[in-house]
Each structure stands twice: as structure tokens, then as C-alpha cells.
Design a protein around this motif. Structure first.
Motif, mmCIF file in Angstrom:
data_model
loop_
_atom_site.group_PDB
_atom_site.id
_atom_site.type_symbol
_atom_site.label_atom_id
_atom_site.label_comp_id
_atom_site.label_asym_id
_atom_site.label_seq_id
_atom_site.Cartn_x
_atom_site.Cartn_y
_atom_site.Cartn_z
ATOM 1 N N ARG A 192 81.836 30.684 10.676
ATOM 2 C CA ARG A 192 82.311 30.828 12.246
ATOM 3 C C ARG A 192 82.610 32.343 12.520
ATOM 4 O O ARG A 192 82.406 33.207 13.424
ATOM 5 C CB ARG A 192 83.709 30.448 12.442
ATOM 6 C CG ARG A 192 84.187 30.696 13.773
ATOM 7 C CD ARG A 192 83.213 29.210 14.422
ATOM 8 N NE ARG A 192 84.147 29.475 15.920
ATOM 9 C CZ ARG A 192 83.917 29.195 16.736
ATOM 10 N NH1 ARG A 192 82.495 28.709 17.173
ATOM 11 N NH2 ARG A 192 84.665 28.870 18.168
ATOM 12 N N HIS B 186 89.038 27.723 17.893
ATOM 13 C CA HIS B 186 88.807 29.449 16.420
ATOM 14 C C HIS B 186 87.722 28.376 15.828
ATOM 15 O O HIS B 186 86.712 29.050 15.896
ATOM 16 C CB HIS B 186 90.365 29.067 16.170
ATOM 17 C CG HIS B 186 91.280 30.025 16.942
ATOM 18 N ND1 HIS B 186 91.890 28.701 17.117
ATOM 19 C CD2 HIS B 186 91.628 31.353 17.742
ATOM 20 C CE1 HIS B 186 93.236 29.560 18.259
ATOM 21 N NE2 HIS B 186 92.490 30.853 18.448
ATOM 22 N N MET B 188 87.741 28.346 12.216
ATOM 23 C CA MET B 188 87.738 29.628 11.447
ATOM 24 C C MET B 188 86.813 28.658 10.090
ATOM 25 O O MET B 188 87.707 27.440 9.990
ATOM 26 C CB MET B 188 88.104 29.932 10.990
ATOM 27 C CG MET B 188 89.965 29.292 10.784
ATOM 28 S SD MET B 188 90.750 28.399 11.364
ATOM 29 C CE MET B 188 91.834 29.273 12.630
ATOM 30 N N PHE B 241 90.398 34.140 14.072
ATOM 31 C CA PHE B 241 89.867 34.675 15.463
ATOM 32 C C PHE B 241 91.428 34.443 16.561
ATOM 33 O O PHE B 241 90.984 34.044 17.505
ATOM 34 C CB PHE B 241 89.109 33.270 15.583
ATOM 35 C CG PHE B 241 87.811 33.711 14.677
ATOM 36 C CD1 PHE B 241 87.263 35.075 14.028
ATOM 37 C CD2 PHE B 241 87.521 32.623 14.177
ATOM 38 C CE1 PHE B 241 86.100 35.073 13.755
ATOM 39 C CE2 PHE B 241 86.604 32.577 12.589
ATOM 40 C CZ PHE B 241 86.145 33.354 12.796
ATOM 41 N N GLY B 243 93.744 32.088 15.554
ATOM 42 C CA GLY B 243 94.359 30.616 15.512
ATOM 43 C C GLY B 243 95.471 30.926 14.575
ATOM 44 O O GLY B 243 96.066 29.924 13.924
ATOM 45 N N HIS B 280 94.056 26.431 20.785
ATOM 46 C CA HIS B 280 92.972 26.785 21.594
ATOM 47 C C HIS B 280 92.558 27.371 22.744
ATOM 48 O O HIS B 280 93.975 27.366 23.418
ATOM 49 C CB HIS B 280 92.646 24.861 21.853
ATOM 50 C CG HIS B 280 93.469 24.643 22.996
ATOM 51 N ND1 HIS B 280 94.384 23.294 22.418
ATOM 52 C CD2 HIS B 280 93.225 24.166 24.198
ATOM 53 C CE1 HIS B 280 95.165 23.976 24.265
ATOM 54 N NE2 HIS B 280 94.197 23.927 24.914
ATOM 55 N N ARG B 281 91.397 27.819 23.093
ATOM 56 C CA ARG B 281 92.048 28.735 23.574
ATOM 57 C C ARG B 281 91.892 27.748 25.768
ATOM 58 O O ARG B 281 91.139 27.100 25.297
ATOM 59 C CB ARG B 281 89.891 29.668 24.413
ATOM 60 C CG ARG B 281 90.692 30.178 25.103
ATOM 61 C CD ARG B 281 89.398 30.924 25.361
ATOM 62 N NE ARG B 281 88.579 31.319 24.169
ATOM 63 C CZ ARG B 281 88.525 33.015 24.528
ATOM 64 N NH1 ARG B 281 89.032 34.003 24.800
ATOM 65 N NH2 ARG B 281 87.677 33.329 23.139
ATOM 66 N N MET B 348 93.113 33.069 21.648
ATOM 67 C CA MET B 348 91.237 32.884 20.980
ATOM 68 C C MET B 348 90.617 34.482 21.128
ATOM 69 O O MET B 348 90.595 35.170 22.559
ATOM 70 C CB MET B 348 91.240 31.851 20.963
ATOM 71 C CG MET B 348 89.491 31.847 20.555
ATOM 72 S SD MET B 348 88.544 29.934 20.295
ATOM 73 C CE MET B 348 86.974 30.578 21.016
ATOM 74 N N ARG B 349 90.104 34.889 19.993
ATOM 75 C CA ARG B 349 89.028 36.254 20.152
ATOM 76 C C ARG B 349 88.823 36.671 21.784
ATOM 77 O O ARG B 349 89.050 36.636 22.758
ATOM 78 C CB ARG B 349 88.204 36.037 19.817
ATOM 79 C CG ARG B 349 87.863 37.308 19.704
ATOM 80 C CD ARG B 349 85.818 36.739 18.630
ATOM 81 N NE ARG B 349 85.567 38.373 17.736
ATOM 82 C CZ ARG B 349 84.755 38.254 17.074
ATOM 83 N NH1 ARG B 349 84.382 36.621 16.290
ATOM 84 N NH2 ARG B 349 84.617 38.987 15.982
ATOM 85 N N GLU B 691 86.674 42.394 19.565
ATOM 86 C CA GLU B 691 86.360 41.582 20.449
ATOM 87 C C GLU B 691 85.570 41.896 21.483
ATOM 88 O O GLU B 691 85.134 41.250 22.395
ATOM 89 C CB GLU B 691 87.905 41.154 20.994
ATOM 90 C CG GLU B 691 88.656 40.367 19.743
ATOM 91 C CD GLU B 691 90.126 40.553 20.419
ATOM 92 O OE1 GLU B 691 90.477 40.791 21.239
ATOM 93 O OE2 GLU B 691 90.870 39.357 19.919
#
Lengths: 211, 731
Positions: A192, B186, B188, B241, B243, B280-281, B348-349, B691
Motif C-alpha cells: 500500500r 486507507h 494500510m 496514511f 488511518g 475512510h476518506r 486520509m493522505r 502527500e
């Protein structure tokens, strides 16, 4: 009434198909109204070889190879990313072949030879693939990395052995050590952090050395 | 230490270590499986019991009752945490939804129970016997349905300059388009995990968390204990990221469980739970209106954005992407937030900027085409050295240079014109460009440095390395400051017993945490001066393990006659932002192939040219950028958490059905950094790029797909089904 509501939700969930079924199974209680507890699981003995060492364990039959390594042998280099065979973080090499260790019960491996990331090399004495990952920055957070490296080592062997893949244009010809052959075969190992381009550079360097 | 700008000549400028391409010092541990992540601390809790989380099976409503009898009686079960025995819990400053649900349920898969057993297998099996009776409540789940009910929000106030409406009406050439971005996970690779150990009333958690101090404070607040009683340890973090910015259920449930069963408990969030249990985004709907004069000068910019979140949550602040981007005197920025009963939306990122950049950078492409101006040239024409949003000059803005360098390196002059005019075998080929723009924030950060009698320099800070390369850049900074080889520096991170750092988030980590180490090293250098009785007025030169004041040169170890020398320092950026605007810039170039028969989309080449002032370690900075490009490729082509409005959840909540990019999706990626410093940014004279790489790249991909096919898709991700019925006839 309450029972009915629960039953309706879970049956609908089942009908939604694979994904939802997984979710419902792991979060909803059984729909049967007869609530019985679980039987005691009798441990079973397992003898296998891990990183060249003979190991013997008494294990619950439900223990995966992944958890046998991580929780019973303290070999935490092999990672649990999803526990469902979807991410590749748990990749180890069993009898020369890479597998997702989360999809395999430990007791299925009686007599097997297992190689984990710890068996490939150490910080002081890295395997060429480990050293190439460091050199090309083929990782960031490091969590998928042991699985990527175990896969990468195996992928080069698979190509050398002439095993064709989805992108092999002529399966009767020799399989080329190409970027696409490596990418395709590595696609079960998710990163990821997005180090794919660097991982390919690392693999290409090692492939060049072994060619 | 207060940062006084501009930064003057300082030891970092020597560039003996900082700025040199350096392989990561934690690399040998990560590649051999010897770096220890949160669930793996065997020695601190050899007798840890295993917790397995049960998530709510309804999106809203109440728990009527539990039937825990069968689970309690199951083999190996020690106890079960629910709201009934957890005691009163607070809500963390950074949490919208409570981390343990009940009796009220706030979202699907909100944790409702933790089953604790001797083994993982026993806990998992018993969790399946937990019986919960829910009274399901009503909820709303679709942003498009709630758009009209969305309200303004203090978290992203509206703003306007000039008179947008009349300028837009007068504009010779204009576009008015609406774009949609999806809900993103995310995802991850390391699931959220915690081991919790109580000693009396003191709690230690080994927990995967990007922001150690925020985490410590919020754990204390949630458990209603003093922060002094909480220690959080996170030296290795398997991706975040955003999360893992905030405390999640694993930490709170492990702590509650360990208290309940009077022994350490370890908890990992099972993967299929993470997508609905955590954050979440949020998806967005964005309307962009751009007006320009006939010769291509932008006169009016309007960016309206809609997103949703739980009651009390925040917006996806997408207008951030347009605010600093391009010139244009008449501006209108509007953010609307709807209430949805989906899981919690959060950072998120590049939150805001990432989805916002999709809208503005595709809109720029659309307007450039309407004007008949090359999209690189159009962006160059509308560059601005003053942030049009706040009127402050940018500390450094090299967007034009990034665009021009990228165009030349990428072979932009070969871009097919008109669209859908280039074939390569079965592929239609196209190129796309977009700007990458992301804030360059900096925030307070502290560190401790200690010169030990062995000659080793130890750096301690609660900064985290979530894959960003913190270990290495902090070691480089300390090595540069004390004139030592990198190998002589040991960096210890991610422990709340160390000085409080900026942490990892918002692209602020690199410049803030290195500046914190810089500040500590300035203090240590003074201690060395005093210990050796060197000239108090002279400039000291630390090099090759020695220190000199111009007249005398002494080995550093001479300063250790009375024992190790230790210093703490903190950098404070409070006065930095008053008269400059701080951003990082880049340009993405992408070449795409679209299968003429199937509309399958393949990325063929990717290049980013970036500028953030001094790049501390080009190796890890490049990886951050290409990692952002990869995640942005996912958003452009694959990633979409699908809302099931009947169940009130994200249906594709695992890594098989929420598709992120894999090896085969990503071609060779290039990243070029421009040379130069930004002395206004920090003593390190540069900003982070964690980012920057994800901003704009999805738009560049969309623009390349348009160039390849002539099809403009305004709903990301661009999947082949959105192209198929409009594909040009194969010739």
C-alpha cells in the motif's frame, strides 16, 4: 420477533454474496436458536522443519501456519495483513514453493520444510534479495516486505524453471525474465506504500546477477 | 527554540549527510523481519490473552440485549467486554464515533464486544457465539440524496473575493462541470493492533499509531484516567496514511480487556472489520466553474464541494485544492456537509487536497481545451506567486519550473492532438498533465540527544516512522549537526516517554521533526563547547568526530570526561506563518493506453517533478512521492468503497473486493526534485513531500484517458464500464 429481525438481516446478508457473507459470518451470531457452546479442541502434534531447524508443536487444529509461526514459534517476521489470502504479507516458502501461510492450517505441514524471511538472512548477513530491497528502497513501512521478499525470491525461481504465467506470450518457449513476468507474478503481494517500481528494480538487479 | 525566518547559514547547509541519497537505516531490520510491530511484542507480555472484536451488524439503532452465555462458556474464554461492564467512557478529542458502541449504535461494525480467550482461535470461535439483539434504527447513506440538506461548516468556512458571479457571466470562455470522487479506504498493510498492559493504575499500550501524543491524550480521555498514567509505544508502524492518526477500537478494547481479565491483552482489528469499523476518506461531489478571457487569463474561480459524515463529524475540505492553485481575481469557495450514517469519515493522505485536486485539475484541462491552449502552457500562464486565497506571497513556488521541466523530460511535445488520434497496436495512447499542490505545514517538535561514552549519539523523540523515512532523516540531521558518521547515530522513535514531536500527518512530519532534532543538537553543541572550554564567541565546526573553535580542535569524546552529555530542544514555528504562505509544488505527467476493443486502461509511464525546497533524503522522499502516485492511480482507476444503502455499510470491505493497485498496475515511475532551499520554511530549509505525490496525479490520469479516447469521465474512479459505450470505433 427479535429472532425474526436477526434472521432476516443475516439471510439477506448471505444473499448479498461472497463479501457480505464473510462480514456477516464474522459479526453476527449463528441464526439457530439452539445456542450451544463449543467443544474443547484436542491439540494435535506437529513436527516440521522451519528455517532448517526441526520443530515440534502441540497445536489446536485451527491454528494456521501463519499463526503457528508468529504466535507459537515467535517468528513474527511473517506478517498478518488480512488473514484471508488477499494481501500476500504472510508469504512463506514451503518445500520450495511460496504460499500464503494464512490459508493453510499448520497441521497440514507435517514433515514439511518451511522457509520464512528469518531463514533467508539476518540484518548482519542479508540474502541478496534483502540487500537489493534495501539498496533500491523496495519498501516503506516494511509490513508487506517479508512477504514481498519471499515472493520475489520464489518468482525468480519460477521464471527460471520455465513455469508460464498469465502474461507469457508463448508458453512453449522459454519464459523470459521480463518486467511484466515479474510484475504479474508479484501481483498477489500488495504494497500500500506503493514501492512497486522500486521492488521491480530490486528484483531486476538480483535477476541480472543470477541470470 | 523559536524559528526565526529566514533561516540563516547553519550546519545543515554543509550537506555532508543531509540531502545525500541515503538508504534507510531501518532497512536491514525491515527486510529481515526483525523490526517489531505492535502485535509482536512477546517479551513485554508473554502471557497476553487474545481479544477478538465483534462489530455491530446494524448501521444505526440500539442494542436491546446481549446473550453472552454460550460465548462465556466456550473453551478458553476468560471474559467479554461490552458497554455493560466497560464503565463510563469518554469520547476522544479526535473521535466522532465512540470506539465501543452500545446501547446506541453509531455505525455498522462499530465494536460492540471484545471476546477474550487464552488463544486467538478460541476467541474467534467464541465471538461467533455472541448473540446481540438490535433494534435497528433509520439512517441515510447516499451523499447524492442528502446533498440538498447539507449545511455550511465552521471546519471549512466559505469565502469569496471580488465578484465571482458577474465576472463568470462576462467571461469569454468558461466551463461549469460537476465531478465526483469515491469513498476511499486507507487499507494500510498492518491492521490496527494493540497490546495493553496494566501495572496498577498505569497503562502501557504498544499500539500502531501515527501520533503518539494525541494518542496518549485520547486514550486517557476515553478511559477517564490521567494522561500521566498512559504510555504509548509505536516504534514501527505498518502504514497509516491518516488511518492511524487517531486512537481506534483496538487500543481502547485491549485496555478495557486487560483491566477486566487482570492480565495483558492483545487485539488486532480483523481485516474485514477495518473498512467499516475505522475511518475512510469521504466521497465528494464538486462543482467547478472557471471563466477566462479569450487569451486564456483566468478571471473567475468557483469551487463548491459536498461531502458527508456522522453527526458532529467534519467535511472533506476539497476547496483547499483550488484556493492556492491559480490566479483569478473573482473567487467563490463553498463547503457543504451532510449528515450520513455511514462509518466515520476522516483524514486520509492529503485530505481535502487530494479529491479537490481531481476536480480543479480536470477542470483546468477542460478549460485549456476549450481555449485551444496547451494545458501545460495554460497552467504556466495562470501561475501566481501570491496565494490568491490569503494574499500572502508563497515562501517558494516553483510550479512553472516543475511543469516545464516535466514537459521536456516526458516528451510532452509528442502528446497526441486531437484526442483519440494515436494508436499503438490495440492501444489508444494519450498523455495527461496536472499540477500537484499541497500545503507545507510545520509544527512544534521536540527531541532529546545524548552523546554516550562509546561515542554513539542517541536521538530520542516520540516521532513516528510510518514508512516515511523518519529514522533516516533524523539520523542524518543529528549526524550533520555533530559532525559524526551516520553509523554512529542511533534513533529511537515512537515512545511517549520521549519528548513530544510533531508526529506523522499532514506532510508536516519531516520538516518539523528534523527541526526538533536540529534544536536539540544546537543545545548539545553548546554543552560540548562548555565541557571543552572552547571559545564562547567562536563559530564551532563539528566534523569527523572532532570539534574546533578555530584555534583548538578536540575529539568529541573529550567532552565526555564526566559522563554522557545530554540535551533537549524544541522547535517552535508559531511566528512562521504570519506573512508567507507555505506550500509544496509539483507536476504529474502520465501516459495511458486504453484497449480499443475492451476499454481496459493501463498506465504506461508516470513522471512527477517536485519541489519542496531542500530534500533531506532523496531516496525516501522519492519513495514517498511514487507511493503517492501509486495511491492516486488507485483512486483514479480502482478504489471505490461501495455504499450499500439497504445495509448501511461499505459492501466491499476486504482487500479482495476493495481493489488497490498491485504490481501489474504500476509501470516504472520517475520522480525528479528541483534543486534549491526554502529558508523561510524551517532551519532545515525544506518541507515534506509525503502527500504531494498523491495530489493531482488522479487528474493527470483522467486527463490522459481523455487524450487517449476523447471521453471525459467526471466520476472517479474511471473504470472501463464508464468508457465502453462511448469508445471510438476501432479503425
Amino acid at each position: 420477533m427479535i429472532q425474526d429481525e436477526d434472521f432476516k438481516v443475516s439471510r439477506r446478508g448471505v444473499l448479498l454474496g461472497g463479501v457480505a457473507t464473510t462480514a456477516i459470518a464474522s459479526t453476527l451470531s449463528p441464526t439457530s436458536s439452539a445456542q450451544t457452546s463449543l467443544p474443547q479442541v484436542e491439540p494435535v502434534s506437529l513436527r516440521f522443519t522451519v528455517n532448517g531447524q526441526s520443530r515440534e508443536l502441540m497445536l489446536d487444529t485451527r491454528v494456521t501456519l501463519l499463526d503457528a509461526l508468529r504466535e507459537h514459534l515467535d517468528l513474527t517476521g511473517t506478517k498478518k495483513g488480512c488473514d484471508h489470502g488477499q494481501c500476500g504479507a504472510c508469504t512463506v516458502i514451503v518445500n520450495g514453493q511460496r504460499i500464503n501461510s494464512c490459508l493453510s492450517l499448520a497441521v497440514m505441514h507435517e514433515g514439511d520444510e518451511v522457509t520464512t524471511i528469518e531463514g533467508l538472512g539476518t540484518p548482519e548477513n542479508m540474502h541478496p534479495m534483502q540487500a537489493a530491497f534495501v539498496k533500491h528502497d523496495g519498501y516503506q513501512c516494511g509490513y508487506c516486505t517479508p512477504g514481498q521478499i519471499c515472493s520475489a525470491v520464489s518468482v525468480l525461481e519460477e521464471i527460471k524453471a520455465g513455469i508460464p504465467s498469465h502474461v507469457t506470450e508463448d508458453i512453449t518457449a522459454e519464459v523470459g525474465m521480463t518486467n511484466d513476468e515479474m510484475r504479474e507474478r508479484m501481483s498477489g503481494n500488495i504494497c500500500r506504500c506503493g514501492a512497486y517500481s522500486n521492488i521491480l528494480d530490486a528484483m531486476s538487479e538480483v535477476a541480472g546477477e543470477i541470470a | 527554540m523559536k524559528f526565526i525566518k529566514p533561516a540563516q547559514q547553519n550546519p545543515i547547509d554543509q550537506g555532508r549527510v543531509v540531502g545525500k541519497p541515503t538508504t534507510r537505516i531501518d532497512g536491514p531490520l525491515k527486510t529481515t523481519g526483525t523490526a517489531v510491530y505492535s502485535y509482536e511484542w512477546k517479551d513485554v507480555a508473554p502471557n497476553a490473552a487474545y481479544g477478538f472484536v465483534v462489530g455491530a451488524a446494524v448501521p444505526t439503532g440500539r442494542i436491546r440485549s446481549f446473550d453472552l452465555a454460550a460465548a462465556q462458556e466456550a473453551p478458553g474464554v476468560l471474559d467479554i467486554v461490552t458497554y455493560k461492564n466497560a464503565g463510563p467512557l469518554g469520547l476522544g478529542d479526535f473521535n466522532t464515533a465512540p470506539l465501543l458502541g452500545g446501547p446506541k449504535i453509531t455505525h455498522y461494525h462499530q465494536a460492540v464486544a471484545l471476546v477474550i480467550a487464552e488463544t486467538f482461535e478460541q476467541a474467534r470461535a467464541a465471538a461467533g457465539l455472541v448473540k446481540v439483539d438490535y433494534a435497528r434504527g433509520e439512517g441515510v447513506y447516499e451523499l447524492s440524496d442528502q446533498k440538498d440538506s447539507a449545511d455550511p461548516t465552521d471546519a471549512a468556512p466559505d469565502s469569496s473575493q471580488g465578484d465571482f458571479q458577474s465576472a463568470f457571466e462576462r467571461a469569454a470562455v468558461k466551463i461549469d462541470e460537476t465531478y465526483e470522487t469515491a469513498n476511499h479506504a486507507h487499507a494500510m498493510m498492518e491492521p490496527h493492533a494493540t497490546i495493553a498492559v496494566w501495572e496498577g493504575d498505569e497503562l502501557t499500550v504498544w499500539s500502531s499509531n501515527q501520533m503518539v501524543e494525541w494518542g496518549r491524550q485520547d486514550i486517557a480521555k476515553t478511559l477517564k484516567i490521567s494522561p500521566d498514567k498512559v504510555r504509548l509505544v509505536a516504534p514501527y508502524i505498518g502504514g497509516g496514511f491518516g488511518g492511524k492518526l487517531f486512537v481506534r477500537a483496538d487500543a481502547i478494547l485491549a485496555a478495557l480487556g486487560a483491566k477486566l481479565v487482570q492480565r495483558p491483552v492483545k487485539v488486532v482489528l480483523q481485516r474485514p472489520l477495518i473498512f467499516n469499523n475505522t475511518v475512510h476518506r469521504p466521497s465528494t461531489i464538486q462543482r467547478i466553474r472557471l471563466g477566462a478571457s479569450q487569451d486564456g487569463n483566468i478571471t473567475s474561480v468557483a469551487h463548491e464541494t459536498w461531502s458527508g459524515d456522522l453527526e458532529g463529524g467534519g467535511p472533506e475540505a476539497s476547496t483547499q485544492a483550488s484556493r492556492p492553485a491559480y490566479a483569478g481575481e473573482n473567487r467563490l469557495m463553498q463547503t457543504r456537509l451532510a449528515v450520513l450514517n455511514l462509518p466515520e469519515g476522516n483524514a486520509m493522505r492529503a485530505p481535502g487536497d487530494m479529491p479537490g485536486s481531481i476536480a480543479i485539475e480536470v477542470a483546468m484541462d477542460e478549460l485549456a481545451e476549450k481555449l485551444g491552449i496547451d494545458p501545460v502552457e495554460f497552467r504556466v500562464m495562470n501561475d501566481t506567486q501570491v496565494n490568491p486565497d490569503d494574499g500572502k506571497p508563497f515562501s517558494r513556488r516553483k510550479l512553472v519550473e516543475c511543469l516545464q521541466r516535466g514537459a521536456s523530460e516526458f516528451g510532452w511535445e509528442k502528446r497526441p492532438s486531437p484526442p483519440a488520434s494515436k494508436r499503438d497496436g490495440r492501444w489508444l495512447v494519450g498523455m495527461g498533465v496536472a499540477a500537484a499542490i499541497r500545503g507545507g505545514p510545520a509544527t512544534k517538535s521536540a527531541a532529546r540527544v545524548r552523546l554516550e561514552s562509546s561515542g554513539k549519539l542517541v536521538v530520542e523523540t516520540d516521532m513516528t516512522d510510518i514508512g516515511t523515512g523518519s529514522y533516516t532523516i533524523l539520523a542524518q540531521t543529528a549526524a550533520e549537526m555533530l559532525g559524526l558518521p551516520l553509523e554512529q547515530v542511533e534513533v529511537r522513535l515512537g515512545d511517549s516517554s520521549f519528548p513530544v514531536s510533531a508526529g506523522s500527518g499532514g506532510q508536516w512530519g519531516a520538516t518539523s521533526s528534523t527541526s526538533g532534532v536540529y534544536a536539540a543538537c544546537v543545545e548539545l553543541r553548546e554543552k560540548v563547547r562548555m565541557a571543552l572550554g572552547l571559545n564562547a564567541e567562536a563559530e564551532l565546526n563539528f566534523a569527523d568526530g572532532s570539534v574546533s573553535d578555530g584555534s583548538a580542535e578536540r575529539p568529541l569524546t573529550d567532552a565526555l570526561a564526566t559522563g554522557p552529555l545530554e540535551a533537549e530542544g524544541e522547535i517552535d514555528f508559531e511566528s512562521r506563518g504570519d506573512d508567507h504562505s507555505y506550500f509544496t509544488f509539483g507536476a504529474h505527467f502520465v501516459e495511458i493506453g486504453v484497449d480499443v476493443h475492451t476499454a481496459e486502461i493501463r498506465i504506461r509511464r508516470m513522471l512527477a517533478v517536485c519541489d519542496a525546497g531542500r530534500i533531506f533524503n532523496p531516496v525516501s522522499a522519492r519513495s514517498q512521492v511514487i507511493g503517492g502516485m501509486t495511491m492516486g492511480a488507485g483512486a483514479a482507476l480502482l478504489e471505490d468503497l461501495h455504499v450499500d444503502a439497504r445495509q448501511g455499510f461499505f459492501a466491499n470491505h476486504d482487500l479482495a473486493s476493495y481493489e488497490v493497485p498491485v504490481h501489474m498496475d504500476i509501470p516504472h515511475q520517475e520522480c525528479i526534485f528541483l534543486d534549491g532551499d526554502d529558508p523561510l520554511a524551517s532551519p532545515m530549509k525544506g518541507s515534506g513531500v509525503g502527500e504531494l505525490g498523491i495530489c493531482g496525479v488522479s487528474a493527470a490520469i483522467g486527463n490522459a484517458i481523455y487524450n487517449a479516447t476523447g471521453i471525459r469521465v467526471r466520476e472517479h474512479p474511471i473504470t472501463l464500464d464508464k468508457l465502453l459505450d462511448q469508445m471510438p470505433e476501432p479503425v
